[in-house]
Design a protein around this motif. Structure first.
Motif, PDB file in Angstrom:
ATOM      1  N   GLY A 290      57.797  18.997 -11.494  1.00  0.00           N
ATOM      2  CA  GLY A 290      56.979  19.330 -12.660  1.00  0.00           C
ATOM      3  C   GLY A 290      57.768  19.242 -13.946  1.00  0.00           C
ATOM      4  N   TYR A 291      57.051  19.286 -15.055  1.00  0.00           N
ATOM      5  CA  TYR A 291      57.682  19.294 -16.376  1.00  0.00           C
ATOM      6  C   TYR A 291      56.739  19.966 -17.365  1.00  0.00           C
ATOM      7  CZ  TYR A 291      54.580  15.341 -17.385  1.00  0.00           C
ATOM      8  OH  TYR A 291      53.479  14.543 -17.553  1.00  0.00           O
ATOM      9  N   GLU A 292      57.266  20.331 -18.511  1.00  0.00           N
ATOM     10  CA  GLU A 292      56.468  20.920 -19.587  1.00  0.00           C
ATOM     11  C   GLU A 292      56.737  20.159 -20.871  1.00  0.00           C
ATOM     12  OE1 GLU A 292      55.272  25.348 -21.339  1.00  0.00           O
ATOM     13  OE2 GLU A 292      56.821  25.108 -19.803  1.00  0.00           O
ATOM     14  N   LEU A 293      55.670  19.688 -21.491  1.00  0.00           N
ATOM     15  CA  LEU A 293      55.774  18.864 -22.684  1.00  0.00           C
ATOM     16  C   LEU A 293      55.076  19.577 -23.838  1.00  0.00           C
ATOM     17  CD1 LEU A 293      56.778  15.985 -23.511  1.00  0.00           C
ATOM     18  CD2 LEU A 293      54.467  15.173 -23.045  1.00  0.00           C
TER      19      LEU A 293
ATOM     20  N   LYS B  76      48.813  14.075  -5.692  1.00  0.00           N
ATOM     21  CA  LYS B  76      47.885  14.859  -6.503  1.00  0.00           C
ATOM     22  C   LYS B  76      48.674  15.767  -7.441  1.00  0.00           C
ATOM     23  CE  LYS B  76      44.167  14.886  -3.058  1.00  0.00           C
ATOM     24  NZ  LYS B  76      43.238  15.723  -2.260  1.00  0.00           N
ATOM     25  N   GLY B  77      48.235  15.814  -8.690  1.00  0.00           N
ATOM     26  CA  GLY B  77      48.910  16.641  -9.677  1.00  0.00           C
ATOM     27  C   GLY B  77      47.952  17.553 -10.400  1.00  0.00           C
ATOM     28  N   ASP B  78      48.492  18.600 -10.986  1.00  0.00           N
ATOM     29  CA  ASP B  78      47.718  19.558 -11.778  1.00  0.00           C
ATOM     30  C   ASP B  78      48.354  19.669 -13.152  1.00  0.00           C
ATOM     31  OD1 ASP B  78      45.677  21.862 -11.909  1.00  0.00           O
ATOM     32  OD2 ASP B  78      47.544  22.834 -12.514  1.00  0.00           O
TER      33      ASP B  78
ATOM     34  N   LEU C  81      62.712  16.865 -15.591  1.00  0.00           N
ATOM     35  CA  LEU C  81      61.878  17.120 -14.429  1.00  0.00           C
ATOM     36  C   LEU C  81      62.507  18.275 -13.650  1.00  0.00           C
ATOM     37  CD1 LEU C  81      59.312  15.815 -13.180  1.00  0.00           C
ATOM     38  CD2 LEU C  81      60.820  14.514 -11.684  1.00  0.00           C
ATOM     39  N   SER C  82      61.683  19.051 -12.981  1.00  0.00           N
ATOM     40  CA  SER C  82      62.207  20.212 -12.263  1.00  0.00           C
ATOM     41  C   SER C  82      63.204  19.827 -11.173  1.00  0.00           C
ATOM     42  CB  SER C  82      61.058  21.011 -11.650  1.00  0.00           C
ATOM     43  OG  SER C  82      60.317  20.216 -10.740  1.00  0.00           O
ATOM     44  N   THR C  83      63.176  18.565 -10.715  1.00  0.00           N
ATOM     45  CA  THR C  83      64.123  18.098  -9.716  1.00  0.00           C
ATOM     46  C   THR C  83      65.442  17.635 -10.335  1.00  0.00           C
ATOM     47  OG1 THR C  83      63.043  15.937  -9.818  1.00  0.00           O
ATOM     48  CG2 THR C  83      62.349  17.434  -8.069  1.00  0.00           C
ATOM     49  N   GLY C  84      65.543  17.658 -11.665  1.00  0.00           N
ATOM     50  CA  GLY C  84      66.806  17.357 -12.329  1.00  0.00           C
ATOM     51  C   GLY C  84      66.858  16.075 -13.116  1.00  0.00           C
ATOM     52  N   GLU C  85      65.912  15.138 -12.891  1.00  0.00           N
ATOM     53  CA  GLU C  85      65.953  13.878 -13.608  1.00  0.00           C
ATOM     54  C   GLU C  85      65.563  14.049 -15.075  1.00  0.00           C
ATOM     55  OE1 GLU C  85      64.756  12.586  -9.386  1.00  0.00           O
ATOM     56  OE2 GLU C  85      64.536  14.323 -10.684  1.00  0.00           O
ATOM     57  N   SER C  86      66.136  13.204 -15.925  1.00  0.00           N
ATOM     58  CA  SER C  86      65.788  13.189 -17.341  1.00  0.00           C
ATOM     59  C   SER C  86      64.562  12.302 -17.545  1.00  0.00           C
ATOM     60  CB  SER C  86      66.955  12.661 -18.175  1.00  0.00           C
ATOM     61  OG  SER C  86      68.078  13.514 -18.060  1.00  0.00           O
TER      62      SER C  86
ATOM     63  N   VAL D 206      50.146  20.157 -29.213  1.00  0.00           N
ATOM     64  CA  VAL D 206      49.566  20.062 -27.876  1.00  0.00           C
ATOM     65  C   VAL D 206      50.637  20.446 -26.856  1.00  0.00           C
ATOM     66  CG1 VAL D 206      50.084  17.588 -27.717  1.00  0.00           C
ATOM     67  CG2 VAL D 206      48.352  18.588 -26.223  1.00  0.00           C
ATOM     68  N   GLU D 207      50.221  21.221 -25.859  1.00  0.00           N
ATOM     69  CA  GLU D 207      51.125  21.666 -24.796  1.00  0.00           C
ATOM     70  C   GLU D 207      50.576  21.184 -23.462  1.00  0.00           C
ATOM     71  OE1 GLU D 207      51.500  25.878 -25.155  1.00  0.00           O
ATOM     72  OE2 GLU D 207      52.376  25.787 -27.179  1.00  0.00           O
ATOM     73  N   ASN D 208      51.463  20.646 -22.656  1.00  0.00           N
ATOM     74  CA  ASN D 208      51.080  19.969 -21.423  1.00  0.00           C
ATOM     75  C   ASN D 208      52.043  20.397 -20.320  1.00  0.00           C
ATOM     76  OD1 ASN D 208      50.771  17.984 -19.398  1.00  0.00           O
ATOM     77  ND2 ASN D 208      50.003  16.518 -20.887  1.00  0.00           N
ATOM     78  N   LYS D 209      51.539  21.096 -19.293  1.00  0.00           N
ATOM     79  CA  LYS D 209      52.380  21.575 -18.186  1.00  0.00           C
ATOM     80  C   LYS D 209      51.899  20.924 -16.897  1.00  0.00           C
ATOM     81  CE  LYS D 209      54.269  25.803 -16.151  1.00  0.00           C
ATOM     82  NZ  LYS D 209      54.236  27.290 -16.173  1.00  0.00           N
ATOM     83  N   PHE D 210      52.700  19.981 -16.380  1.00  0.00           N
ATOM     84  CA  PHE D 210      52.319  19.193 -15.208  1.00  0.00           C
ATOM     85  C   PHE D 210      53.122  19.612 -13.989  1.00  0.00           C
ATOM     86  CE2 PHE D 210      53.137  15.576 -12.411  1.00  0.00           C
ATOM     87  CZ  PHE D 210      51.842  15.194 -12.101  1.00  0.00           C
ATOM     88  N   SER D 211      52.464  19.599 -12.808  1.00  0.00           N
ATOM     89  CA  SER D 211      53.174  19.893 -11.562  1.00  0.00           C
ATOM     90  C   SER D 211      52.490  19.181 -10.398  1.00  0.00           C
ATOM     91  CB  SER D 211      53.213  21.399 -11.294  1.00  0.00           C
ATOM     92  OG  SER D 211      51.915  21.912 -11.081  1.00  0.00           O
TER      93      SER D 211
END
Length: 436
Positions: free
Chosen positions: A279-282, A226-228, A323-328, A260-265
């Motif tokens: 998570g990431y922010e686009l 599940k994501g927000d 990504l917050s875990t370090g992946e590109s 457009v701004e998109n903040k996913f987690s």
């Protein structure tokens, strides 16, 4: 891919050749296997990508070739063949025929797979692309607001007695999109602008703004990811409407662009047996274009039927983020190409009150969110598909001070719209106009 750990320049590696397989997660998105192998002169690693399908099938192959433990002559290409002495009696299929041949002599427990042929990206990573497609879904809804509601003001400016109109529209709603999994978008959109009659054509400019959030769900065999998603957009655009009153047909269109701004987690990335936050922010630009044609059939003095067709294109640009875990992560641009065919019946219930009802069908040909991580493709979510649309509304005009049979400068409209199919949900809108 191989990594030599120990190599002897003279003599040989002492001991019985052996194979040991291990699985390693690279961050929260990639999975690779490592085989520890030996031959006559080396101790080395064989690295390969693996996925769920390989895991189910790897241990079932080669049973017929391992009964005697023989196989060096047939499977491994020459004097370095690995597998003859170590065949496992047929249960695991390590008996040579499935080896990788030549210098490496992999005895068949895992077949080496070059990157990209069998995708090592973990299944839960699809949630990343669902976060991206949620932003596009919000933007396409905003485009419908501009051409459905905002366009009527350009039409009034062209055909009415008032040459200029200032308008404002607010719409709020909730819609669920079937993307292979699901994305539920909830939000509020605002549209405000001015239209005018310019040489017989209704022209206008507008500002648009939206704020919302999306809930994503990606069911897996082990758990549901599940994501927000927090969504924001703001931009501006122009609109045009031209009526041919004698033949009752019209053409119209809009052009819009903005940011457009998109903040996913999510807290549901399963890594090494434990749930992990990611998570990431686009932040990117968007563009939109719509063109329509219609025919207004005056059935009688109190009823008319508006039949229309429309093409809409919306683009959300791509970007590269971490990504917050370090992946590109590399997001490609997402394009939505839609057609909409519909009809709306308007009933003049009183001099200043006009209820209406409409139905439509729309189809999205694209809307696919392509994302890669470290060069590997993540499973894509998409908006492609068809939806049915139904609407009910009423338009209320104030009466003119000079003549009560004529509309006044103020106009109000209230409507509710429902969706079924690819898009499922409901939205309500209210708008107000002042003309002079």
């Amino acid at each position: 891919d191989q990594l030599t750990l120990i190599k002897t320049l003279s003599g040989s590696v002492v001991g019985t050749p052996a194979t040991q397989t291990a699985e390693v997660n690279i961050g929260s998105t990639l999975r690779y296997g490592f085989n520890v192998l030996t031959d006559s002169q080396r101790l080395y690693l064989n690295v390969h990508s693996i996925n769920d399908e390989e895991e189910e099938s790897d241990t079932g192959d080669g049973g017929d070739t391992g009964d005697s433990g023989e196989g060096g002559d047939t499977g491994n290409g020459g004097d370095t063949g690995n597998g003859g002495d170590t065949g496992n009696g047929g249960d695991t299929g390590n008996g040579g025929d499935t080896g990788n041949g030549g210098d490496t002599g992999n005895g068949g427990d895992e077949t080496y797979t070059p990157p990209g042929q069998n995708n090592p990206v973990l299944p839960h990573s699809k949630a990343i692309s669902e976060g991206a497609v949620a932003g596009l879904a919000f933007l396409t809804s905003a485009g419908d607001l501009a051409i459905d509601k905002g366009m009527q003001y350009a039409r009034h400016a062209q055909t009415g007695k008032y040459g200029v109109a200032a308008f404002g529209v607010i719409e709020g709603g909730s819609s669920k999109y079937k993307t292979g999994s699901s994305v539920k978008v909830k939000g509020v959109s605002l549209l405000t602008g001015v239209t005018s009659n310019v040489e017989g054509i209704g022209l206008g400019g507008f500002l648009e703004w939206g704020n919302g959030n999306a809930d994503t769900e990606n069911p897996l065999s082990t758990h549901t990811v599940k994501g927000d998603d927090e969504l924001h957009y703001y931009g501006l655009g122009v609109l045009m409407h031209w009526d041919h009153p004698e033949d009752h047909y019209y053409v119209n269109g809009t052009v819009r662009f903005g940011r457009v701004e998109n903040k996913f987690s999510t807290d549901d990335f399963l890594v090494a047996g434990a749930m992990q936050h990611a998570g990431y922010e686009l932040k990117t630009l968007y563009f939109g274009f719509q063109a329509g044609v219609g025919y207004l059939w005056e059935i009688n003095d109190i009823g008319s039927l508006d039949v229309y067709g429309r093409f809409s294109w919306t683009r959300q640009n791509g970007d590269s983020v971490k990504l917050s875990t370090g992946e590109s992560l590399k997001f490609s641009a997402i394009n939505s190409e839609r057609i909409k065919l519909g009809a709306r019946y308007l009933w003049k219930a009183a001099t200043n009150i006009t209820p209406y009802a409409g139905v439509a069908w729309q189809h999205d040909f694209g809307g696919k969110a392509d994302v890669t991580t470290n060069g590997e493709k993540i499973e894509a979510a998409a908006l492609k598909g068809s939806s049915a649309v139904g609407e009910l509304g009423v338009t209320i005009n104030t009466k003119s001070d000079e003549n009560e049979t004529q509309p006044g400068p103020w106009k109000f409209d209230f409507a509710v719209t429902g969706y079924a199919g690819k898009r499922q949900g409901v939205a309500g809108s209210a708008r107000v106009t002042y003309q002079w």
